[in-house]
Design an enzyme around this catalytic site. Structure first.
Site, mmCIF file in Angstrom:
data_model
loop_
_atom_site.group_PDB
_atom_site.id
_atom_site.type_symbol
_atom_site.label_atom_id
_atom_site.label_comp_id
_atom_site.label_asym_id
_atom_site.label_seq_id
_atom_site.Cartn_x
_atom_site.Cartn_y
_atom_site.Cartn_z
ATOM 1 N N TYR A 136 -1.752 -1.178 10.208
ATOM 2 C CA TYR A 136 -1.776 -1.453 8.772
ATOM 3 C C TYR A 136 -0.451 -1.046 8.126
ATOM 4 O O TYR A 136 0.130 -1.804 7.337
ATOM 5 C CB TYR A 136 -2.939 -0.692 8.156
ATOM 6 N N SER A 170 0.856 -1.178 0.000
ATOM 7 C CA SER A 170 0.000 0.000 0.000
ATOM 8 C C SER A 170 0.894 1.230 0.000
ATOM 9 O O SER A 170 2.063 1.153 0.420
ATOM 10 C CB SER A 170 -0.879 0.010 1.255
#
Length: 274
Positions: free
Chosen positions: A154, A141
Site C-alpha cells: 500500500y 495516504s
C-alpha cells in the site's frame, strides 16, 4: 480566480465513489452545486450514493479494465461537455507483514492503487489541458508519506501515486490545470475491513484507529476546502498521523521551483535533445 474555488455547476468525476471517502466527496461536491459522475464496481451502491447527489451520472466499471475506462471517459466527457474536476480515489489497503505476503498481493494493490489511477488521469489530462482548465485530485495516504508497517504494498503504491502527481503538476503548471495530492490519515471508512491480507483474502475486520478516525464527511469537506484554496499538498489527519505527514510535507517553494523550470522551457529542451 481558479475555477476550483467554486464547484457550482462543475462536473466532478470520482472513482471509488460507492463508499468511504469517495461517497463522501460525491455528496459534499453535490451539496456545493457540482454535477457528479460516480464510478466503482457496485452499481447498486453507486445508485444509493447518487440518490443523495441530485443530478448524477453513474458509470460502473472495474478500474483495471482499460477498455471500460476508455468508454467511461468518453461518456463522462460527453455528459455535460467536459469534466472539470476528477478524483483518483479508488483503492484497496493491506494488513500483512512483508515476510508473509505473496507477490500477487503486491501486484494487485499496485495495479489498483497506482497503475489504474494513472490510467484514469491519463485519459483526462489532454481534455483538461486543451480546455485550459481543470483540477485533478489524487487520494494518496499518510502511508504515502511515511512507510507504515503491515502496508508495504500500500505504501509503495501510494508513494508512487504521489510521485506521479508531483511530476504531473509540474508538466501541467502552464496549462491552467491544477493538481492536488491528498494524504488522508485514519478516516472512518471500511478501508481496514476490505484490506488484503498476506494471501490476498480480505481482512474482514476494522482497526481501532480507523473506527475512531475522522468522519468521512468531515474529511471530504476539509479536502474540498483545501482544493478551493489552491492547496497543492493536502494532509487530512489528526494527532500523530498529522504530525508525521507534516514532517514530510513538501515545501511550496519546491513546487514553485519545478513550475518555474517548466515555464523556462525545461521539457522542450529535453525533447530537443532527443
Amino acid at each position: 480566480m481558479d475555477y476550483s474555488a467554486n464547484f457550482a455547476g462543475k462536473v466532478a468525476w470520482i472513482t471509488g465513489a460507492s463508499s468511504g471517502i469517495g461517497a463522501a466527496l460525491a455528496r459534499e461536491l453535490a451539496a456545493r452545486g457540482a454535477l457528479v459522475v460516480l464510478s466503482g464496481r457496485d452499481e447498486a451502491r453507486l445508485a444509493k450514493v447518487a440518490g443523495d447527489c441530485g443530478e448524477a451520472l453513474i458509470l460502473p466499471f472495474d478500474v483495471r479494465d482499460e477498455a471500460a475506462l476508455a468508454e467511461a471517459t468518453a461518456k463522462a466527457i460527453g455528459w455535460k461537455g467536459g469534466v472539470d474536476i476528477a478524483f483518483a480515489n479508488a483503492g484497496i489497503s493491506q494488513r500483512s507483514r512483508a515476510l508473509n505476503t505473496a507477490m500477487q498481493v503486491y501486484r494487485d494493490i499496485i495495479d489498483i492503487d497506482l497503475t489504474a489511477q494513472i490510467a484514469f488521469s491519463q485519459g483526462l489530462i489532454g481534455h483538461m489541458a486543451e480546455r485550459g482548465s481543470g483540477a485533478l485530485g489524487f487520494i494518496s495516504s499518510v502511508a504515502g508519506k511515511v512507510g507504515v508497517p503491515m502496508r508495504t504494498a500500500y505504501s509503495a503504491a501510494k508513494f508512487g501515486l504521489a510521485g506521479y502527481a508531483d511530476a504531473l503538476r509540474g508538466e501541467l503548471s502552464q496549462t491552467g490545470v491544477s493538481v492536488h495530492t491528498i494524504y488522508p490519515g485514519s478516516v472512518a471508512t471500511g478501508v481496514a475491513r476490505n484490506a488484503l491480507t498476506a494471501d490476498g483474502t480480505k481482512r474482514g475486520r476494522s482497526d481501532k484507529a480507523i473506527e475512531e478516525g475522522i468522519p468521512a464527511d468531515v474529511a471530504a469537506r476539509e479536502m474540498l476546502d483545501a482544493i478551493a484554496a489552491g492547496t497543492r499538498e493536502i494532509i487530512v489527519a489528526q494527532g500523530g498521523e498529522k504530525a508525521m505527514g507534516e514532517l514530510r510535507r513538501t515545501p511550496d517553494a519546491l513546487f514553485d521551483q519545478v513550475a518555474n523550470m517548466v515555464a523556462k522551457g525545461y521539457m522542450e529542451k529535453l525533447e530537443a535533445a532527443e
